[in-house]
Design an enzyme around this catalytic site. Structure first.
Site, PDB file in Angstrom:
ATOM      1  CB  SER A 196      -0.960  -0.043   1.192  1.00  9.22           C
ATOM      2  OG  SER A 196      -1.950   0.939   1.083  1.00  9.22           O
ATOM      3  CG  ASP A 291      -6.571  -2.493  -3.508  1.00 12.23           C
ATOM      4  OD1 ASP A 291      -7.151  -1.632  -2.850  1.00 12.23           O
ATOM      5  OD2 ASP A 291      -5.333  -2.508  -3.684  1.00 12.23           O
ATOM      6  CG  HIS A 321      -5.744  -2.216   0.305  1.00 10.77           C
ATOM      7  ND1 HIS A 321      -4.983  -1.704  -0.722  1.00 10.77           N
ATOM      8  CD2 HIS A 321      -5.255  -1.661   1.449  1.00 10.77           C
ATOM      9  CE1 HIS A 321      -4.084  -0.869  -0.230  1.00 10.77           C
ATOM     10  NE2 HIS A 321      -4.232  -0.827   1.088  1.00 10.77           N
TER      11      HIS A 321
END
Length: 348
Positions: A196, A291, A321
């Site tokens: 991320s 995601d 995610h």
């Protein structure tokens, strides 16, 4: 961990041990959005969280604490390593913590010299998360890959807005490249990895290193990376309604904390996707899932291919995610994590 957290952790682990068809049926009874394409146990996990306040709906200290509690509930168990120690690394304006893990090699002690290394940057929207919370995952990465792992505790927004996290990550890479041989690391077998926000930082390090006269990583492992400072990709709209935990409001909350000067959206340290020159970028493992950031990752992979960079895209459409820190509770996440690490080990 409080008694309440221990009880909740035990309950979640028990439910994740249910047969997949049973977990899917239970999820269908309570989930508030359609998640029928996801892993059944993940559906149940997400359904249990429906209606609970997200990180962005709490005061920042409580949001940070909640993130740590969730990782503690879901992540892999703590593994023994040959060495774990904290190092203070110089950055502009001070120092940051980098936690070093030397792996336990299969069948014997870890090599004292010539080991590969992975500089790891944690996720959390540049606003939450820490090296401490990613300690268990980094131990697992070290043992699974045979690499020395350097877990970077970069400074967080809003106290330290963009591009502080990017500059801290590059500073950690500068330190590592300078200290590699003293640490028993092969300077020709060093990678950057992150999830991320940390995926963003791993890409930024790969781009910035040669610009700053530093050796480039051999490999980038970018797990559902944030590659653009804006949130206008189609997946942000289609998958940003809360189906997978990360939603559009949360992404905007992270953005507003980190990018306090909107002109920085054009800065490649914030939006590495906008860098027009990706020639010579290291080989890249690109990880995607169902995601809101999916299209950003895929777009970056396509840019790399156009520049002639070898890219392997490992796609996990049944996961969402954040799955990289769910491997202790969710079997599908553990399988995905181990597959990613097997690919990284092979390339190092």
């Amino acid at each position: 961990m409080s008694l309440q957290e221990k009880i909740e952790r035990t309950s979640v682990r028990a439910m994740m041990a249910l047969p997949a068809p049973v977990a899917g049926r239970l999820a269908g009874l309570v989930e508030k959005v359609d998640r029928s394409t996801l892993d059944p146990r993940l559906r149940l996990l997400l359904a249990l969280a429906d209606g609970r306040k997200g990180f962005h709906e709490l005061p920042l200290p409580k949001g940070r604490a909640l993130y740590g509690q969730m990782i503690g509930m879901l992540d892999v168990p703590e593994e023994a390593v040959a060495e774990a120690r904290d190092i203070q690394v110089p950055v502009a304006g001070g120092t940051i913590l980098v936690r070093l893990y030397r792996p336990k090699e299969r069948g014997g002690p870890a090599p004292a010299n010539g080991a590969p290394a992975i500089l790891f940057c944690h996720g959390g929207g540049f606003t939450i998360g820490s090296a401490r919370e990613y300690d268990r995952l980094c131990r697992h990465i070290a043992n699974a890959t045979g690499a020395v792992v350097l877990n970077v505790d970069y400074r967080l927004a809003p106290e330290h807005p963009a591009p502080t996290a990017a500059d801290d990550a590059v500073a950690a890479w500068r330190w590592l490249t300078g200290q590699a041989r003293d640490l028993g690391i092969d300077p020709d077998r060093m990678a950057v990895m992150g999830d991320s926000a940390g995926g963003n930082l791993s890409v930024v390090v790969a781009q910035q290193a040669p610009l700053q006269g530093l050796p480039a990583p051999k490999l980038v492992v970018a797990v559902y990376p944030k590659t653009d400072g804006e949130n206008r990709m189609p997946s942000a709209t289609v998958l940003g309604g809360g189906q997978g935990g990360l939603d559009r409001d949360m992404i905007d909350w992270f953005h507003n904390h980190y990018v306090q000067d909107e002109s920085l959206v054009e800065d490649f340290r914030v939006s590495p996707l906008r860098n027009p020159d990706l020639a010579g970028h290291p080989d890249t493992l690109l990880i995607t899932a169902t995601d809101p950031l999916r299209d950003e990752g895929l777009a970056y992979g396509e840019r790399l291919r156009e520049a002639g960079v070898p890219v392997v895209n490992l796609d996990y459409p049944k996961l969402v995610h954040g799955f990289i820190t769910m491997g202790g509770a969710l079997p599908a996440a553990r399988r995905a994590v181990d597959e990613i690490l097997a690919h990284a080990r092979e390339r190092l």
